[in-house]
Design a protein around this motif. Structure first.
Motif, PDB file in Angstrom:
ATOM      1  N   HIS A  37       0.822  -1.208   0.000  1.00 37.96           N
ATOM      2  CA  HIS A  37       0.000   0.000   0.000  1.00 37.96           C
ATOM      3  C   HIS A  37       0.857   1.259   0.000  1.00 37.96           C
ATOM      4  N   SER A  38       2.120   1.157   0.367  1.00 37.12           N
ATOM      5  CA  SER A  38       2.951   2.356   0.514  1.00 37.12           C
ATOM      6  C   SER A  38       3.769   2.680  -0.730  1.00 37.12           C
ATOM      7  N   ILE A  39       3.568   1.936  -1.860  1.00 37.03           N
ATOM      8  CA  ILE A  39       4.340   2.294  -3.042  1.00 37.03           C
ATOM      9  C   ILE A  39       3.922   3.688  -3.489  1.00 37.03           C
ATOM     10  N   GLU A  40       4.919   4.457  -3.897  1.00 38.89           N
ATOM     11  CA  GLU A  40       4.668   5.847  -4.243  1.00 38.89           C
ATOM     12  C   GLU A  40       5.190   6.153  -5.633  1.00 38.89           C
ATOM     13  N   ASP A  41       4.603   7.165  -6.237  1.00 35.61           N
ATOM     14  CA  ASP A  41       5.015   7.633  -7.545  1.00 35.61           C
ATOM     15  C   ASP A  41       5.715   8.977  -7.362  1.00 35.61           C
ATOM     16  N   PRO A  42       7.012   9.071  -7.698  1.00 37.37           N
ATOM     17  CA  PRO A  42       7.726  10.330  -7.472  1.00 37.37           C
ATOM     18  C   PRO A  42       7.213  11.464  -8.343  1.00 37.37           C
ATOM     19  N   TYR A  43       6.485  11.145  -9.398  1.00 39.26           N
ATOM     20  CA  TYR A  43       5.980  12.180 -10.293  1.00 39.26           C
ATOM     21  C   TYR A  43       4.550  12.575  -9.961  1.00 39.26           C
ATOM     22  N   ALA A  44       4.064  12.100  -8.821  1.00 38.35           N
ATOM     23  CA  ALA A  44       2.758  12.490  -8.270  1.00 38.35           C
ATOM     24  C   ALA A  44       1.594  12.124  -9.182  1.00 38.35           C
ATOM     25  N   ILE A  45       1.769  11.132 -10.052  1.00 36.01           N
ATOM     26  CA  ILE A  45       0.671  10.676 -10.895  1.00 36.01           C
ATOM     27  C   ILE A  45      -0.248   9.789 -10.075  1.00 36.01           C
ATOM     28  N   GLY A  46       0.336   8.991  -9.221  1.00 31.88           N
ATOM     29  CA  GLY A  46      -0.448   8.126  -8.342  1.00 31.88           C
ATOM     30  C   GLY A  46      -0.659   6.752  -8.941  1.00 31.88           C
ATOM     31  N   PHE A  47      -0.465   5.737  -8.122  1.00 37.12           N
ATOM     32  CA  PHE A  47      -0.667   4.371  -8.578  1.00 37.12           C
ATOM     33  C   PHE A  47      -2.120   3.960  -8.476  1.00 37.12           C
ATOM     34  N   PHE A  48      -2.830   4.528  -7.561  1.00 39.02           N
ATOM     35  CA  PHE A  48      -4.154   4.030  -7.264  1.00 39.02           C
ATOM     36  C   PHE A  48      -5.188   4.793  -8.083  1.00 39.02           C
ATOM     37  N   THR A  49      -5.114   4.582  -9.395  1.00 35.98           N
ATOM     38  CA  THR A  49      -6.018   5.221 -10.344  1.00 35.98           C
ATOM     39  C   THR A  49      -6.782   4.122 -11.075  1.00 35.98           C
ATOM     40  N   VAL A  50      -7.891   4.523 -11.725  1.00 37.53           N
ATOM     41  CA  VAL A  50      -8.667   3.573 -12.514  1.00 37.53           C
ATOM     42  C   VAL A  50      -7.795   2.990 -13.622  1.00 37.53           C
ATOM     43  N   GLU A  51      -6.974   3.826 -14.252  1.00 41.98           N
ATOM     44  CA  GLU A  51      -6.111   3.361 -15.337  1.00 41.98           C
ATOM     45  C   GLU A  51      -5.126   2.304 -14.851  1.00 41.98           C
ATOM     46  N   PHE A  52      -4.511   2.534 -13.687  1.00 42.90           N
ATOM     47  CA  PHE A  52      -3.543   1.578 -13.168  1.00 42.90           C
ATOM     48  C   PHE A  52      -4.219   0.250 -12.829  1.00 42.90           C
TER      49      PHE A  52
END
Length: 197
Positions: free
Chosen positions: A165-180
């Motif tokens: 749950h703590s994986i992060e995106d350094p470019y602030a796009i976010g992993f927890f999106t509908v697309e992902f």
């Protein structure tokens, strides 16, 4: 939360600052309890007791109670699919979860994607048993790549996809999106499991 004298490893990368903190016995006791461990079950067998963090977000302790959580995570997902499994692990962390998957006879292959080289280096130093086992396993494949990029362009399908749950995106796009999550669904076999610790 921790004095700088407690930092025993620190390396920066494009994907975050990886730090390892040495914990006192009292801090270790508090961490053990926070993870649901009982006071009478606390056994400190490794010194120093450590906490690996990426961008100040906890990844792993070398406490038995934390190892148990990661091992149970692997066992639970394998019992849910209940077939020989091809597993994708997004994030290496300490290597304890990867170790639990690789040890299982139910795992045919484990692809580990880690976007942060220093986390793998910290695991090699502070979790040497797990690191050596995983890195020398014919079933394990370590890939250093961006999580989103790997998932987007993967042409394989997996029985289990596991991520923290703590994986992060350094470019602030976010992993927890509908697309992902659509991409995760695309690379998950029918009856497979996508899980988050």
């Amino acid at each position: 939360l921790f004095p700088s004298s407690n930092i025993i490893f620190s390396k920066d990368s494009d994907f975050g600052l990886v730090e390892v903190f040495s914990l006192s016995d009292d801090e270790a006791r508090d961490c053990h309890a926070a993870l649901g461990g009982k006071e009478m079950d606390l056994r400190i067998v490794e010194r120093p007791v450590i906490d690996i963090k990426v961008n100040n977000i906890h990844q792993a302790y070398n406490l038995r109670v934390d190892r148990n959580i990661h091992e149970q995570w692997a066992q639970t997902s394998l019992s849910l699919v209940n077939r020989p499994a091809k597993v994708l692990l997004l994030g290496y962390g300490s290597g304890v979860t990867a170790h639990a998957f690789v040890r299982s006879p139910a795992v045919e292959r484990l692809d580990i994607v880690e976007n942060c080289d220093p986390i793998v280096e910290a695991a090699r130093i502070f979790f040497p048993k797990e690191y050596q086992f995983v890195m020398h396993s014919a079933k394990a494949n370590m890939i250093v790549d961006d999580f989103r990029g790997y998932v987007r362009f993967a042409d394989e399908q997996y029985d289990i996809i596991a991520m923290d749950h703590s994986i992060e995106d350094p470019y602030a796009i976010g992993f927890f999106t509908v697309e992902f999550f659509d991409q995760l669904k695309r690379i998950t076999k029918p009856g497979g499991v996508v899980m988050m610790l």
